[in-house]
Motif scaffolding. Structure first.
Motif, PDB file in Angstrom:
ATOM      1  N   TYR A  91       1.006  -6.448  -9.947  1.00  0.00           N
ATOM      2  CA  TYR A  91       1.994  -7.568  -9.762  1.00  0.00           C
ATOM      3  C   TYR A  91       1.686  -8.731  -9.055  1.00  0.00           C
ATOM      4  CZ  TYR A  91       3.845  -4.739  -6.091  1.00  0.00           C
ATOM      5  OH  TYR A  91       3.853  -4.050  -4.877  1.00  0.00           O
ATOM      6  N   GLY A  92       0.278  -8.925  -8.494  1.00  0.00           N
ATOM      7  CA  GLY A  92      -0.125  -9.944  -7.614  1.00  0.00           C
ATOM      8  C   GLY A  92       0.015  -9.822  -6.066  1.00  0.00           C
ATOM      9  N   TRP A 145       7.583   1.750   5.933  1.00  0.00           N
ATOM     10  CA  TRP A 145       7.642   0.443   6.145  1.00  0.00           C
ATOM     11  C   TRP A 145       6.477  -0.187   5.204  1.00  0.00           C
ATOM     12  CZ3 TRP A 145      10.760  -2.447   9.205  1.00  0.00           C
ATOM     13  CH2 TRP A 145      11.663  -1.638  10.079  1.00  0.00           C
ATOM     14  N   SER A 146       6.885  -0.927   4.381  1.00  0.00           N
ATOM     15  CA  SER A 146       5.631  -1.635   3.518  1.00  0.00           C
ATOM     16  C   SER A 146       5.605  -2.817   3.995  1.00  0.00           C
ATOM     17  CB  SER A 146       6.161  -1.448   1.989  1.00  0.00           C
ATOM     18  OG  SER A 146       6.338  -0.244   1.446  1.00  0.00           O
ATOM     19  N   PHE A 147       4.383  -3.371   3.954  1.00  0.00           N
ATOM     20  CA  PHE A 147       3.970  -4.830   4.394  1.00  0.00           C
ATOM     21  C   PHE A 147       3.026  -5.712   3.637  1.00  0.00           C
ATOM     22  CE2 PHE A 147       4.740  -2.395   8.356  1.00  0.00           C
ATOM     23  CZ  PHE A 147       5.629  -3.221   9.176  1.00  0.00           C
ATOM     24  N   GLY A 148       3.500  -6.590   2.753  1.00  0.00           N
ATOM     25  CA  GLY A 148       2.937  -7.403   1.821  1.00  0.00           C
ATOM     26  C   GLY A 148       3.083  -8.764   1.732  1.00  0.00           C
ATOM     27  N   THR A 149       2.384  -9.250   0.640  1.00  0.00           N
ATOM     28  CA  THR A 149       2.540 -10.664   0.409  1.00  0.00           C
ATOM     29  C   THR A 149       3.672 -10.911  -0.531  1.00  0.00           C
ATOM     30  OG1 THR A 149       0.611 -10.602  -1.460  1.00  0.00           O
ATOM     31  CG2 THR A 149       0.000 -11.161   1.260  1.00  0.00           C
TER      32      THR A 149
END
Length: 137
Positions: free
Chosen positions: A111-112, A126-130
């Motif tokens: 999904y980019g 914890w998820s860290f992303g754009t």
């Protein structure tokens, strides 16, 4: 539906920890959060803390203090929180340097987004992303 004036988030993930002081240390030192406020009881127990990442805030406190929220969370298990960061790979490298338990390395998603996943000292994911969904005005 109540919104905000644009200067305050309208959703605050809230977590309880057996060792809230250790959680605050890990979240600030290894995962890039900044202390906004920390309120302690006379015995040093963290009653309430607010940590900032970007324009979001997470609230946390100590387990076992009593009250309705503590009772409701007693058997709730761990929590998952997604945090938007600009430099996923740099954020991940910093977390690894601090010994964070990484569950998934930085990965490009269909999904980019590019994100990674970690577990804190008490099992919260914890998820860290754009990926940053935009809310229409």
């Amino acid at each position: 539906m109540t919104g905000t004036n644009g200067t305050r988030p309208s959703i605050y993930p809230t977590l309880l920890y057996s060792d809230a002081k250790a959680a605050i240390r890990q979240l600030t030192e290894a995962l890039g959060f900044t202390e906004l406020s920390v309120y302690e009881g006379e015995d040093g127990t963290v009653l309430h803390a607010e940590l900032v990442q970007g324009n979001g805030v997470v609230m946390l406190g100590s387990r076992g203090r009593g009250g309705v929220f503590d009772a409701a969370m007693r058997n709730a298990g761990t929590t998952g929180v997604y945090v938007v960061v600009d430099d996923v790979d740099g954020h991940h490298a910093h977390a690894v340097e601090h010994g964070v338990d990484v569950l998934m390395p930085p990965t490009d998603q269909e999904y980019g987004s590019r994100d990674y996943m970690a577990r804190d000292l008490e099992g919260n994911v914890w998820s860290f992303g754009t990926y940053a969904p935009e809310i229409p005005a």
